[in-house]
Design a protein around this motif. Structure first.
Motif, short mmCIF file in Angstrom:
data_model
loop_
_atom_site.label_atom_id
_atom_site.label_comp_id
_atom_site.label_asym_id
_atom_site.label_seq_id
_atom_site.Cartn_x
_atom_site.Cartn_y
_atom_site.Cartn_z
N PHE A 233 20.79 75.16 45.77
CA PHE A 233 21.45 73.98 44.94
C PHE A 233 22.37 73.16 45.72
CE2 PHE A 233 24.58 73.35 40.95
CZ PHE A 233 23.98 72.06 41.04
N SER A 234 22.03 72.01 45.81
CA SER A 234 22.88 71.26 46.59
C SER A 234 23.17 69.77 45.90
CB SER A 234 21.89 70.67 47.88
OG SER A 234 22.97 69.93 48.74
N VAL A 235 24.49 69.35 45.98
CA VAL A 235 24.86 67.87 45.25
C VAL A 235 25.91 67.09 46.44
CG1 VAL A 235 24.62 68.88 43.19
CG2 VAL A 235 27.00 68.62 44.24
N GLN A 236 25.95 65.94 45.92
CA GLN A 236 26.98 65.14 46.57
C GLN A 236 27.79 64.69 45.41
OE1 GLN A 236 27.21 64.16 50.19
NE2 GLN A 236 25.97 65.81 50.22
N PHE A 237 29.27 64.78 45.57
CA PHE A 237 30.23 64.40 44.57
C PHE A 237 30.31 62.93 44.55
CE2 PHE A 237 31.20 68.97 45.36
CZ PHE A 237 30.79 69.61 44.27
N ARG A 238 30.05 62.02 43.78
CA ARG A 238 30.31 60.77 43.84
C ARG A 238 31.39 60.02 43.03
NH1 ARG A 238 28.91 61.13 47.96
NH2 ARG A 238 27.13 60.37 49.15
N LYS A 239 31.38 60.48 41.45
CA LYS A 239 32.20 59.90 40.78
C LYS A 239 33.25 60.82 39.91
CE LYS A 239 31.05 55.10 41.08
NZ LYS A 239 31.95 54.18 41.68
N PRO A 240 34.55 60.60 39.55
CA PRO A 240 35.09 61.51 38.89
C PRO A 240 34.73 61.84 37.55
CG PRO A 240 36.40 59.61 39.03
CD PRO A 240 35.26 59.21 39.62
N VAL A 241 34.84 63.05 37.14
CA VAL A 241 34.60 63.64 35.59
C VAL A 241 36.19 63.95 35.07
CG1 VAL A 241 33.45 65.31 34.18
CG2 VAL A 241 32.27 64.18 36.14
N TRP A 242 36.01 63.51 33.91
CA TRP A 242 37.51 63.93 33.15
C TRP A 242 37.06 64.99 32.08
CZ3 TRP A 242 37.30 58.93 35.41
CH2 TRP A 242 38.35 58.71 35.91
N PRO A 243 38.01 65.88 31.64
CA PRO A 243 37.96 66.92 31.03
C PRO A 243 37.69 66.48 29.55
CG PRO A 243 39.67 67.47 32.36
CD PRO A 243 39.34 66.07 32.84
N GLY A 244 36.65 66.74 28.88
CA GLY A 244 36.36 66.12 27.48
C GLY A 244 34.96 65.34 27.73
N ASP A 245 34.65 64.81 28.98
CA ASP A 245 33.53 64.03 29.12
C ASP A 245 32.38 64.81 28.89
OD1 ASP A 245 34.87 61.79 30.29
OD2 ASP A 245 34.34 62.32 32.17
N VAL A 246 31.06 64.21 28.40
CA VAL A 246 30.02 64.81 28.37
C VAL A 246 29.02 64.68 29.29
CG1 VAL A 246 27.82 64.92 26.64
CG2 VAL A 246 30.03 64.68 25.65
N LEU A 247 28.54 65.53 30.01
CA LEU A 247 27.59 65.33 31.06
C LEU A 247 26.31 65.48 30.82
CD1 LEU A 247 29.15 68.18 33.61
CD2 LEU A 247 29.51 65.72 33.75
N SER A 248 25.49 64.30 31.16
CA SER A 248 24.09 64.23 30.83
C SER A 248 23.12 64.70 32.26
CB SER A 248 23.71 62.86 30.69
OG SER A 248 22.32 62.65 30.16
N THR A 249 22.60 65.60 32.28
CA THR A 249 21.81 65.75 33.66
C THR A 249 20.16 65.96 33.05
OG1 THR A 249 23.09 67.36 34.53
CG2 THR A 249 20.97 67.81 35.02
N LYS A 250 19.48 65.23 34.09
CA LYS A 250 17.95 65.11 34.06
C LYS A 250 17.39 65.77 35.26
CE LYS A 250 17.85 60.70 31.28
NZ LYS A 250 17.53 59.51 31.47
N GLY A 251 16.30 66.54 35.00
CA GLY A 251 15.72 67.37 36.21
C GLY A 251 14.23 66.92 36.21
N TYR A 252 13.74 66.59 37.56
CA TYR A 252 12.55 66.26 37.99
C TYR A 252 11.71 67.41 38.78
CZ TYR A 252 14.35 61.80 36.13
OH TYR A 252 14.97 61.05 35.36
#
Length: 281
Positions: A233-252
């Motif tokens: 499992f590998s990622v690059q971190f690009r933009k900040p996330v703030w506590p309380g945000d809702v993450l939307s993940t799509k997998g292909y």
């Protein structure tokens, strides 16, 4: 003082890390585990250990490597994270982890520091990690550029038909909870510190907390709930996330057991993780 290029190739002595089910359960809660994931938070059901817990035992040797490179911690940004798993983690045990400085690369204004760790359990390989760290204003020293990595790409002709799509709500106290797993950077807790660092909205969520959230999505929707099936499992971190945000993940599903991933925050268009992929057995 600049980064010490001569430290490339340096390896730490093995660092011991002993954990029990409570530590594994705390981590699971810190990355958003719910009562529906009782196997990961209740000792009466094992418990199982989330694969991304593997980043936690790496903190010790990685911290040693930071110091060795003479890295200015106030200018450090976590750029990317890769995990390769050789076996599932038991609910308790003692791990031995060795860290290595793989490279220090010149990116003009930035420098990229690449660190790796190897972890064993009872003498057998357990997991490996790679940490990509960006150091602001540390480039321009005439060093080599970082090598390009081949990663699975999002299928542009299938963006509207992902193999899976999931939304995960983080909580306002998520960063305060995650920091109990070992990363005590005040950027994730202190509003005044966050403002001084340029985040007027307040403390940001740890990148590795977002990593754990997306790892849970992978486990459920790509691995059938079986942690033994997640191999990388590998990622690059690009933009900040703030506590309380809702993450939307799509997998292909891009074939050969590989998934390309796209993670954004609901209400904001830019990806918070890029070049994200996973390998599933």
């Amino acid at each position: 003082m600049g980064l010490d290029i001569s430290t490339v190739g340096f390896e730490t002595e093995p660092v011991s890390f002993t954990y029990d089910w409570k530590m594994a359960a705390l981590y699971a809660l810190a990355v958003g585990a719910t009562p529906e994931e009782l196997d990961y938070v209740y000792e009466g059901r094992g418990p199982r250990v989330l694969p991304t817990f593997a980043v936690i035992p790496s903190y010790g040797p990685v911290s040693q490597l930071f110091v060795k490179t003479s890295c200015d911690m106030t200018r450090l940004v976590h750029g990317g994270q890769t995990l390769r798993l050789h076996r599932p983690l038991p609910p308790e045990g003692t791990l031995l982890t060795t860290g290595r400085i793989e490279g220090i690369y010149d990116m003009k204004i930035l420098a990229k520091v690449v660190l790796s760790t190897r972890t064993t359990l009872n003498g057998e390989p357990c997991f490996d990690t790679e940490w990509e760290l960006l150091v602001r204003d540390a480039g321009g020293f005439g060093g080599a550029r970082p090598p390009k990595a081949e990663v699975p790409k999002l299928p542009k002709d299938q963006l509207d038909s992902p193999t899976f799509a999931v939304e995960q709500a983080t909580r306002p106290e998520q960063a305060l909870l995650y920091r109990l797993t070992g990363d005590l950077n005040p950027l994730h807790a202190d509003p005044a510190f966050a403002r001084a660092a340029g985040f007027d909205q307040g403390p940001i969520l740890h990148g590795l907390c977002t990593y754990g959230f997306v790892g849970r999505a992978l486990l459920k929707h790509a691995c059938g709930g079986d942690p033994a099936r997640l191999k990388a499992f590998s990622v690059q971190f690009r933009k900040p996330v703030w506590p309380g945000d809702v993450l939307s993940t799509k997998g292909y599903d891009v074939g050969n057991g590989r998934y390309a991933l796209d993670t954004t925050v609901v209400g904001r268009p830019d990806a918070v993780l890029t070049s994200a992929w996973a390998e599933v057995a």
